[in-house]
Scaffold this motif. Structure first.
Motif, PDB file in Angstrom:
ATOM      1  N   THR A  43       0.866  -1.180   0.000  1.00  0.00           N
ATOM      2  CA  THR A  43       0.000   0.000   0.000  1.00  0.00           C
ATOM      3  C   THR A  43       0.898   1.225   0.000  1.00  0.00           C
ATOM      4  O   THR A  43       1.804   1.329   0.830  1.00  0.00           O
ATOM      5  CB  THR A  43      -0.910  -0.001   1.252  1.00  0.00           C
ATOM      6  N   ASN A  44       0.650   2.125  -0.938  1.00  0.00           N
ATOM      7  CA  ASN A  44       1.438   3.350  -1.053  1.00  0.00           C
ATOM      8  C   ASN A  44       0.628   4.550  -0.578  1.00  0.00           C
ATOM      9  O   ASN A  44      -0.596   4.569  -0.699  1.00  0.00           O
ATOM     10  CB  ASN A  44       1.860   3.590  -2.505  1.00  0.00           C
ATOM     11  N   GLU A  45       1.341   5.527  -0.070  1.00  0.00           N
ATOM     12  CA  GLU A  45       0.730   6.807   0.266  1.00  0.00           C
ATOM     13  C   GLU A  45       1.585   7.880  -0.384  1.00  0.00           C
ATOM     14  O   GLU A  45       2.771   7.993  -0.080  1.00  0.00           O
ATOM     15  CB  GLU A  45       0.668   7.008   1.781  1.00  0.00           C
ATOM     16  N   GLN A  46       0.992   8.633  -1.307  1.00  0.00           N
ATOM     17  CA  GLN A  46       1.707   9.654  -2.072  1.00  0.00           C
ATOM     18  C   GLN A  46       2.937   9.046  -2.755  1.00  0.00           C
ATOM     19  O   GLN A  46       4.038   9.570  -2.677  1.00  0.00           O
ATOM     20  CB  GLN A  46       2.100  10.827  -1.176  1.00  0.00           C
ATOM     21  N   ASP A  47       2.740   7.910  -3.400  1.00  0.00           N
ATOM     22  CA  ASP A  47       3.767   7.185  -4.154  1.00  0.00           C
ATOM     23  C   ASP A  47       4.943   6.687  -3.297  1.00  0.00           C
ATOM     24  O   ASP A  47       6.017   6.397  -3.821  1.00  0.00           O
ATOM     25  CB  ASP A  47       4.289   8.026  -5.325  1.00  0.00           C
ATOM     26  N   VAL A  48       4.773   6.617  -1.997  1.00  0.00           N
ATOM     27  CA  VAL A  48       5.806   6.099  -1.104  1.00  0.00           C
ATOM     28  C   VAL A  48       5.239   4.850  -0.422  1.00  0.00           C
ATOM     29  O   VAL A  48       4.143   4.895   0.139  1.00  0.00           O
ATOM     30  CB  VAL A  48       6.213   7.145  -0.035  1.00  0.00           C
ATOM     31  N   PRO A  49       5.966   3.723  -0.473  1.00  0.00           N
ATOM     32  CA  PRO A  49       5.464   2.509   0.182  1.00  0.00           C
ATOM     33  C   PRO A  49       5.190   2.744   1.668  1.00  0.00           C
ATOM     34  O   PRO A  49       6.036   3.262   2.391  1.00  0.00           O
ATOM     35  CB  PRO A  49       6.594   1.501  -0.002  1.00  0.00           C
ATOM     36  N   LEU A  50       3.982   2.374   2.103  1.00  0.00           N
ATOM     37  CA  LEU A  50       3.578   2.568   3.490  1.00  0.00           C
ATOM     38  C   LEU A  50       3.641   1.261   4.276  1.00  0.00           C
ATOM     39  O   LEU A  50       4.244   1.191   5.333  1.00  0.00           O
ATOM     40  CB  LEU A  50       2.165   3.152   3.536  1.00  0.00           C
TER      41      LEU A  50
END
Length: 153
Positions: A43-50
């Protein structure tokens, strides 16, 4: 007498050197064969892996918390959560029978009995260890229950 002593010392030194060399070769082989972490359903948040839905390391599988965010009572939510856990385990090469540890997070402790009715028997005849808690403030989203687990392959 002196030549015999030198011969014995040479053989002893050769033996120690051989064992040490073998140990170093084994350590290098073990280091190169170290297991690598695999992640699934990132799951990414703002294209950063979360976070990952599950992570595999060696022969262990760690499945992130699964919830059910639709209408239904605790029995419906528990059934759907267990189905989601099973999907992740199968995807990683494991199964419900291989689960070692489960964490159960309830929105309301009054749902404990209903959750148990659906939970029992889902992990085979040798159930995993389990921790169950009611979460202050509730489970994130609209889920009445969330579960995560650790299994082996």
């Amino acid at each position: 007498m002196k030549p015999e002593r030198r011969s014995i010392l040479k053989r002893l030194f050769a033996s120690v050197t051989g064992v040490t060399g073998l140990g170093m070769a084994t350590s290098k082989a073990e280091a190169s064969a170290a297991p690598q972490k695999e992640v699934f359903n990132v799951t990414n948040e703002q294209d950063v892996p979360l976070f990952s839905g599950s992570t595999k390391f060696g022969n262990l599988v760690f499945v992130a918390g699964k919830g059910y965010h639709k209408e239904g009572d605790i029995k419906v939510h528990t059934d759907e959560v267990l189905k989601e856990l099973e999907k992740e385990l199968i995807k990683a090469g494991s199964s419900m029978d291989k689960v070692l540890k489960v964490n159960v997070f309830l929105h309301d402790l009054n749902d404990y009995k209903g959750m148990n009715e659906v939970y029992k028997g889902r992990f085979g005849s040798k159930p995993p260890v389990r921790t169950t808690v009611a979460v202050y403030g509730g489970v994130p989203g609209d889920s009445l229950v969330e579960m995560d687990c650790i299994a082996y392959i």
